[in-house]
Design a protein around this motif. Structure first.
Motif, PDB file in Angstrom:
ATOM      1  N   GLY A 158      97.000  54.572  92.553  1.00  9.85           N
ATOM      2  CA  GLY A 158      96.201  55.370  91.627  1.00  9.85           C
ATOM      3  C   GLY A 158      95.031  54.548  91.140  1.00  9.85           C
ATOM      4  N   TRP A 159      93.922  55.201  90.836  1.00 14.02           N
ATOM      5  CA  TRP A 159      92.746  54.432  90.371  1.00 14.02           C
ATOM      6  C   TRP A 159      93.059  53.706  89.062  1.00 14.02           C
ATOM      7  N   GLY A 160      93.995  54.255  88.277  1.00 14.01           N
ATOM      8  CA  GLY A 160      94.365  53.601  87.025  1.00 14.01           C
ATOM      9  C   GLY A 160      95.034  52.258  87.236  1.00 14.01           C
ATOM     10  N   MET A 161      95.693  52.069  88.391  1.00 18.11           N
ATOM     11  CA  MET A 161      96.294  50.774  88.705  1.00 18.11           C
ATOM     12  C   MET A 161      95.222  49.707  88.870  1.00 18.11           C
ATOM     13  N   ALA A 162      94.103  50.093  89.457  1.00 18.27           N
ATOM     14  CA  ALA A 162      93.051  49.135  89.794  1.00 18.27           C
ATOM     15  C   ALA A 162      92.093  48.856  88.639  1.00 18.27           C
ATOM     16  N   LEU A 163      92.138  49.661  87.584  1.00 18.85           N
ATOM     17  CA  LEU A 163      91.121  49.537  86.529  1.00 18.85           C
ATOM     18  C   LEU A 163      91.132  48.170  85.863  1.00 18.85           C
ATOM     19  N   GLN A 164      92.322  47.539  85.736  1.00 19.42           N
ATOM     20  CA  GLN A 164      92.397  46.232  85.089  1.00 19.42           C
ATOM     21  C   GLN A 164      91.541  45.194  85.812  1.00 19.42           C
ATOM     22  N   CYS A 165      91.332  45.365  87.107  1.00 22.12           N
ATOM     23  CA  CYS A 165      90.540  44.408  87.891  1.00 22.12           C
ATOM     24  C   CYS A 165      89.097  44.327  87.411  1.00 22.12           C
ATOM     25  N   PHE A 166      88.634  45.320  86.676  1.00 16.88           N
ATOM     26  CA  PHE A 166      87.224  45.412  86.334  1.00 16.88           C
ATOM     27  C   PHE A 166      86.941  45.167  84.850  1.00 16.88           C
ATOM     28  N   PHE A 167      87.968  44.685  84.129  1.00 21.05           N
ATOM     29  CA  PHE A 167      87.786  44.282  82.736  1.00 21.05           C
ATOM     30  C   PHE A 167      88.461  42.928  82.529  1.00 21.05           C
ATOM     31  N   ASP A 168      87.869  42.091  81.684  1.00 19.65           N
ATOM     32  CA  ASP A 168      88.434  40.765  81.457  1.00 19.65           C
ATOM     33  C   ASP A 168      89.642  40.852  80.521  1.00 19.65           C
ATOM     34  N   ASP A 169      90.155  39.693  80.108  1.00 20.38           N
ATOM     35  CA  ASP A 169      91.408  39.665  79.364  1.00 20.38           C
ATOM     36  C   ASP A 169      91.300  40.176  77.931  1.00 20.38           C
ATOM     37  N   ASN A 170      90.107  40.473  77.474  1.00 16.62           N
ATOM     38  CA  ASN A 170      89.957  41.097  76.164  1.00 16.62           C
ATOM     39  C   ASN A 170      90.376  42.561  76.189  1.00 16.62           C
ATOM     40  N   ILE A 171      90.463  43.124  77.398  1.00 18.06           N
ATOM     41  CA  ILE A 171      90.860  44.517  77.582  1.00 18.06           C
ATOM     42  C   ILE A 171      92.166  44.552  78.377  1.00 18.06           C
ATOM     43  N   ILE A 172      93.167  45.195  77.829  1.00 20.41           N
ATOM     44  CA  ILE A 172      94.440  45.385  78.517  1.00 20.41           C
ATOM     45  C   ILE A 172      94.546  46.855  78.910  1.00 20.41           C
ATOM     46  N   VAL A 173      94.689  47.114  80.196  1.00 20.28           N
ATOM     47  CA  VAL A 173      94.845  48.490  80.672  1.00 20.28           C
ATOM     48  C   VAL A 173      96.334  48.814  80.719  1.00 20.28           C
ATOM     49  N   ASP A 174      96.740  49.832  79.975  1.00 19.13           N
ATOM     50  CA  ASP A 174      98.135  50.262  79.921  1.00 19.13           C
ATOM     51  C   ASP A 174      98.202  51.667  80.528  1.00 19.13           C
ATOM     52  N   ASN A 175      98.626  51.730  81.766  1.00 18.58           N
ATOM     53  CA  ASN A 175      98.550  52.965  82.548  1.00 18.58           C
ATOM     54  C   ASN A 175      99.839  53.778  82.409  1.00 18.58           C
ATOM     55  N   HIS A 176      99.744  54.929  81.745  1.00 15.79           N
ATOM     56  CA  HIS A 176     100.891  55.814  81.569  1.00 15.79           C
ATOM     57  C   HIS A 176     100.805  57.062  82.437  1.00 15.79           C
ATOM     58  N   ALA A 177      99.801  57.156  83.285  1.00 19.02           N
ATOM     59  CA  ALA A 177      99.688  58.312  84.180  1.00 19.02           C
ATOM     60  C   ALA A 177     100.887  58.355  85.120  1.00 19.02           C
ATOM     61  N   VAL A 178     101.358  59.554  85.417  1.00 21.10           N
ATOM     62  CA  VAL A 178     102.570  59.732  86.223  1.00 21.10           C
ATOM     63  C   VAL A 178     102.344  60.828  87.260  1.00 21.10           C
ATOM     64  N   ASN A 179     102.873  60.599  88.448  1.00 25.42           N
ATOM     65  CA  ASN A 179     102.778  61.594  89.515  1.00 25.42           C
ATOM     66  C   ASN A 179     103.233  62.975  89.028  1.00 25.42           C
TER      67      ASN A 179
END
Length: 337
Positions: free
Chosen positions: A51-72
């Motif tokens: 999912g694109w939400g899995m990859a989003l963390q790659c594009f923000f530094d450690d000041n931003i934590i991506v917590d992906n709750h999207a579900v199939n």
């Protein structure tokens, strides 16, 4: 005198401990709620869907934590009724962001998932916006990403989730043209309408992914999806024609574009936008799950100074030639053994 000095030192230490305890977490969380196009995926047996939400963390530094709750398979309705939204609200702290993206499954006829644009769909989106704000968070509405539909006659799609259990031969036999055809109708319009009425941030993910897929064309756009001819991908020996879900490459391409769009819509986040040539992560957020494959890709890229970011975990120091000029970036607590 000695006792007085010791007392002062203990006082300072105590003050530091109190200050550390009182200092809040400086990181900001971006929560994602949505469906399978953004969701975490099963990585067993080398599965490639992402999912694109899995990859989003790659594009923000450690000041931003991506917590992906999207579900199939979830819709704006079922995500609430299953208690998944309540779990996000329990974690949400003032200043955090919530990306809200539904539509694919709200279109489906089943009573547990269906909602109507201009009515119940809008109501659900407004509920997410309102309750995010009530908890001090900042909502970002997105409309649904496009399906890869170049068919001259759009095939019937009862459930995107069934696509995972099909082979290439099971795919619809359709004649494709040169133009991408919309499959979402008013479900892509409603999030913009709600955002305008509620003065909420909005990212037009539908337009962004439309332009991406249309730009790649009928054949090139297949590279974004779980679309494989039989015998071309070891993890999908019988092939697949899934025009909804992304593979590793597609998820990262979409996440990169959406990260840019989020930063344009919310300029304060631009300071934390980052990018690397390659990302390694055992949880599947990067293009690679092991460091050796990322190093091989970096060396094959012939970039003058390729960058590899590593997300979390403990890693053996790689034995590579200095001539490779690879720069390693350790993130999210990653460290060398």
């Amino acid at each position: 005198m000695f006792k007085r000095t010791i007392f002062r030192m203990l006082t300072v230490v105590a003050a530091v401990i109190v200050l550390m305890a009182a200092t809040p977490d400086k990181s900001t969380t971006i929560f994602i709620i949505g469906d399978s196009t953004a969701a975490k995926k099963d990585l067993s047996k080398g599965k490639l869907e992402r999912g694109w939400g899995m990859a989003l963390q790659c594009f923000f530094d450690d000041n931003i934590i991506v917590d992906n709750h999207a579900v199939n398979g979830r819709s704006s309705l079922s995500f609430i009724n299953e208690g998944r939204w309540d779990k996000v609200l329990e974690k949400l702290k003032p200043g955090d962001y919530v990306i809200i993206q539904f539509g694919h499954n709200d279109e489906k006829p089943g009573a547990t998932r269906h909602s109507d644009p201009g009515s119940t769909f809008d109501y659900n989106l407004a509920k997410y916006v309102r309750e995010t704000r009530e908890h001090g968070g900042i909502p970002i509405l997105m409309n649904c990403v496009v399906r890869r539909n170049f068919a001259k006659v759009t095939p019937k799609n009862d459930d995107d989730e069934k696509l995972r259990n099909t082979t290439f031969a099971d795919g619809p036999k359709v004649e494709e043209g040169d133009s991408l055809v919309d499959t979402h109708g008013l479900y892509r319009v409603a999030p913009r309408d709600v955002a305008q009425r509620m003065n909420c941030h909005f990212v037009d993910a539908n337009r962004i992914t439309h332009d991406l897929e249309q730009g790649l064309g009928t054949e090139g756009s297949k590279k974004l999806h779980m679309w494989y001819l039989p015998g071309t991908e070891p993890t999908e020996p019988n092939g697949k024609q899934d025009n909804t879900h992304y593979n590793i490459y597609g998820a990262h391409e979409v996440a990169r574009l959406l990260a840019d769009a989020i930063c344009e819509e919310v300029p304060v986040l631009k300071a934390y936008r980052t990018d690397a040539d390659f990302t390694v992560d055992r949880e599947g957020r990067g293009e690679y799950k092991n460091l050796e494959d990322a190093i091989a890709a970096a060396q094959a890229s012939k970039k003058a100074e390729p960058t590899i970011q590593i997300l979390g975990g403990e890693w053996a120091v790689p034995q590579i030639s200095k001539k490779s000029n690879i720069k390693f970036i350790l993130r999210l607590g990653a460290r060398w053994k």
